[in-house]
Scaffold this motif. Structure first.
Motif, PDB file in Angstrom:
ATOM      1  N   MET A   1       1.400 -10.213  -4.743  1.00  0.00           N
ATOM      2  CA  MET A   1       1.001 -10.496  -6.120  1.00  0.00           C
ATOM      3  C   MET A   1      -0.411 -11.061  -6.070  1.00  0.00           C
ATOM      4  O   MET A   1      -0.880 -11.483  -5.011  1.00  0.00           O
TER       5      MET A   1
ATOM      6  N   GLU B   1      -1.094 -13.841  -6.938  1.00  0.00           N
ATOM      7  CA  GLU B   1      -0.853 -15.211  -6.459  1.00  0.00           C
ATOM      8  C   GLU B   1      -0.678 -15.284  -4.943  1.00  0.00           C
ATOM      9  O   GLU B   1      -0.679 -16.379  -4.372  1.00  0.00           O
TER      10      GLU B   1
ATOM     11  N   GLN C   1      10.540  -3.468   0.941  1.00  0.00           N
ATOM     12  CA  GLN C   1       9.217  -4.098   0.832  1.00  0.00           C
ATOM     13  C   GLN C   1       8.803  -4.806   2.118  1.00  0.00           C
ATOM     14  O   GLN C   1       7.699  -5.338   2.202  1.00  0.00           O
TER      15      GLN C   1
ATOM     16  N   LYS D   1      10.344 -10.855 -14.984  1.00  0.00           N
ATOM     17  CA  LYS D   1       9.254 -10.952 -15.962  1.00  0.00           C
ATOM     18  C   LYS D   1       9.259  -9.696 -16.830  1.00  0.00           C
ATOM     19  O   LYS D   1       9.514  -8.600 -16.331  1.00  0.00           O
TER      20      LYS D   1
HETATM   21  P1  AMP Z   1      -0.178  -8.153  -9.350  1.00  0.00           P
HETATM   22  O1  AMP Z   1      -0.242  -9.622  -9.484  1.00  0.00           O
HETATM   23  O2  AMP Z   1      -0.822  -7.440 -10.497  1.00  0.00           O
HETATM   24  O3  AMP Z   1      -0.699  -7.691  -8.037  1.00  0.00           O
HETATM   25  O4  AMP Z   1       1.350  -7.713  -9.429  1.00  0.00           O
HETATM   26  C1  AMP Z   1       2.329  -8.237  -8.565  1.00  0.00           C
HETATM   27  C2  AMP Z   1       3.664  -7.647  -8.890  1.00  0.00           C
HETATM   28  O5  AMP Z   1       3.658  -6.244  -8.647  1.00  0.00           O
HETATM   29  C3  AMP Z   1       4.822  -8.174  -8.093  1.00  0.00           C
HETATM   30  O6  AMP Z   1       5.314  -9.398  -8.578  1.00  0.00           O
HETATM   31  C4  AMP Z   1       5.833  -7.041  -8.252  1.00  0.00           C
HETATM   32  O7  AMP Z   1       6.482  -7.099  -9.511  1.00  0.00           O
HETATM   33  C5  AMP Z   1       4.946  -5.815  -8.226  1.00  0.00           C
HETATM   34  N1  AMP Z   1       4.838  -5.286  -6.846  1.00  0.00           N
HETATM   35  C6  AMP Z   1       3.820  -5.443  -5.979  1.00  0.00           C
HETATM   36  N2  AMP Z   1       4.074  -4.791  -4.828  1.00  0.00           N
HETATM   37  C7  AMP Z   1       5.283  -4.203  -4.956  1.00  0.00           C
HETATM   38  C8  AMP Z   1       6.105  -3.398  -4.098  1.00  0.00           C
HETATM   39  N3  AMP Z   1       5.710  -3.024  -2.884  1.00  0.00           N
HETATM   40  N4  AMP Z   1       7.299  -3.007  -4.577  1.00  0.00           N
HETATM   41  C9  AMP Z   1       7.729  -3.356  -5.811  1.00  0.00           C
HETATM   42  N5  AMP Z   1       6.996  -4.107  -6.663  1.00  0.00           N
HETATM   43  C10 AMP Z   1       5.788  -4.532  -6.247  1.00  0.00           C
END
Ligand code: AMP
Length: 548
Positions: A331, A333, A362, A440
């Protein structure tokens, strides 16, 4: 017990040392960029460092000092890279802005961050011109081009990047910066309300860069040529611009052209060995490779992240094109990824289909990262591969708070320092995490967030809409697309195109739903919330739609 201090030197872990190292030991290693002006631009780490020092002089001359925020809105390119190093080098904070955000959100985050300067790629000048009067903290706009390409602009105190640095000395006396000082800032969209700022310390960026240079991760080395498709305005391109100088790897920056043909051309001409991006980009690439009967002849590793990697995609790269993939979860974060799927021998040596099962999960936590899943009451769940709950993480490159946002910080980070991610997952006994749902209320489309709740509130403002719900509809190209469900008020006759046209004036283009479904009744939970899971089942798994 008093601590017995170790007797080692306290050299701070600050990002400028990465570029100093590359300029000293890999001076002729190339950085290749597809420039926004058009031609391919080439130079090496030695030139990059010299220009970064010129830029540092320019920033100081403009009065930028420790702790100041300096924003960029730019593609992946060499000038952006120089900003990545010069800004934290002088002790300031490099605030990268996502140009795909709606203008109102950009206004909010620039004002919230109190950015003093804004560096703008040519492409985004019209976007910034429209909102510039409301960017009250910005003292000057620097257009990332040379004099010859400088557009006529209404931006106040507009300067050209090349003119700004041209006459400056190529050596700079870097100040001593505390490694705990902030070096970068990136905002992430919230479920509701305003975006939240994630403020990275120099130390966290350095530890992350070291971690991705490990062989179990990306293992950047001097023999690599690395092309980040993931944008430098999104979580600093998952740390690649920091990892490459550390590994002495060549960097290939694709600029504004992210279509599969342009990417393929660079993959082959620059002999790219490692690349990283979201599934939407890779789906388009697979299609292009198949249609044109092409192969990736130099690629040794392709990283998929930002959204779940579909099994068919992993299979296509690994079996059809012979390119090993690594799938990671992270993320904004978490600085980049907190998990990845470099498999342990036990899983890697399984028959192919079983091995694929693990590659589409993952992955496992990286060293220094604690991971767990918890139930609704906050109790730890067993790592049995079955119990699903909210995924929580903590570690040295995980956010401990949001920038100037106490309420959001309190909601996301608990007293024991765990970040509650909003993702729902299982963890198996070997540590493999599998994301199974999302708490979320957000939709991820082509790697970008869309807030369901924002869309619902806006749709409800359309005359005649009694109630609105937005759910994620799986989409082969974008991963997910928003589907708007509307309950019309009694006796109201609504037309989908009118509602969509109304939304198009309020939200970014990518957030406008593709379709509207009209229902006479929207299901609710016992507590009165819209029952999204039920709605998904009703409309997507077992579609029985009302007329619309
Ligand atoms: P962002 O902060 O925009 O990078 O989004 C982060 C979010 O993207 C995570 O909390 C997940 O909900 C989703 N996400 C990121 N990587 C993956 C992954 N490999 N598989 C599933 N969801 C993911």
């Amino acid at each position: 017990m008093p601590v017995l201090p170790g007797l080692m030197m306290e050299a701070p872990l600050v990002t400028i040392t990465l570029l100093q190292y590359a300029a000293r030991y890999h001076p002729t290693t190339e950085i290749v960029s597809r420039s926004v002006e058009g031609p391919i631009h080439r130079y090496d780490y030695a030139r990059c460092y010299a220009r970064t020092q010129q830029l540092a002089h320019a920033l100081s001359a403009l009065g930028i000092a420790e702790g100041d925020r300096v924003a960029t809105i730019a593609w992946n390119g060499y000038r952006h890279l120089e900003l990545y190093y010069a800004i934290p080098g002088v002790g300031a904070v490099c605030h990268t802005i996502n140009p795909r955000l709606h203008g109102d959100q950009i206004i909010y985050i620039v004002n919230h961050a109190q950015d003093r300067l804004l560096f703008v790629d040519l492409t985004f000048v019209p976007l910034i011109e429209r909102i510039a009067p409301q960017l009250t903290s910005v003292e000057a706009f620097v257009i990332m081009t040379d004099r010859a390409h400088m557009p006529k602009t209404s931006l106040r105190n507009a300067l050209s990047y090349e003119e700004l640095i041209a006459s400056k000395p190529e050596t700079f006396d870097w100040p001593e910066i505390d490694e705990r000082a902030a070096g970068a800032l990136c905002y992430t969209s919230g479920t509701t309300g305003n975006p939240k700022g994630v403020l990275y310390s120099q130390r966290s960026l350095m530890i992350y860069a070291m971690n991705i240079c490990m062989r179990r991760s990306f293992g950047y080395a001097a023999t690599d040529s690395v092309l980040p498709v993931v944008p430098m305005f999104h979580v600093h391109a998952w740390g690649i611009p920091f990892g490459c100088p550390l590994g002495g790897a060549k960097l290939v920056l694709p600029g504004a052209k992210l279509d599969p043909e342009s990417l393929y051309e660079l993959f082959e001409s620059e002999e790219v060995t490692v690349t990283a991006g979201v599934p939407t980009i890779w789906a388009a690439l697979i299609d292009y490779l198949r249609r044109n009967d092409k192969r990736l002849t130099t690629m040794r590793l392709l990283a998929i992240g930002g959204a779940a990697a579909p099994r068919a995609m992993v299979d296509a790269f690994e079996r059809e094109f012979g390119v090993p993939i690594v799938h990671g979860w992270g993320m904004t974060e978490t600085t980049g990824s907190a998990t990845d799927t470099s498999l342990a021998p036990l899983e890697a040596n399984l028959p192919y289909e079983q091995c694929l099962n693990f590659k589409t999960k993952q992955g496992r936590g990286r060293c220094f990262i604690d991971i767990k899943v918890i139930d609704e009451e906050g109790r730890d769940l067993p790592c049995d591969g079955k119990s699903s709950g909210e995924l929580c993480v903590r570690g040295p490159w995980i956010a401990s708070a949001y920038y100037k946002d106490e309420a959001a910080s309190k909601a996301a980070i608990d007293a024991k320092g765990w970040l509650h991610t909003g993702d729902v997952a299982t963890i198996d006994p070997r540590g493999y995490v599998q994301i199974v749902d999302r708490r979320k209320d957000m939709i991820k489309s082509g790697g970008e967030w869309i807030s369901s709740i924002d869309l619902e509130n806006l749709a409800c403002a359309f005359p005649g809409v009694a109630e609105a719900a937005v759910i994620a509809k799986p989409d082969p190209r974008w991963g997910e697309r928003p589907l708007l469900v509307v309950r019309p008020g009694e006796g109201k006759n609504l037309a989908a195109p009118d509602i969509l046209a109304f939304l198009a004036t309020k939200v970014a283009k990518l957030a406008v739903p593709d379709e509207v479904v009209f229902l006479q009744e929207i299901p609710h939970t016992a507590t009165g919330k819209i029952a999204k899971r039920l709605l998904r089942q009703q409309l997507l798994e077992n579609p029985r739609r009302a007329a619309g």
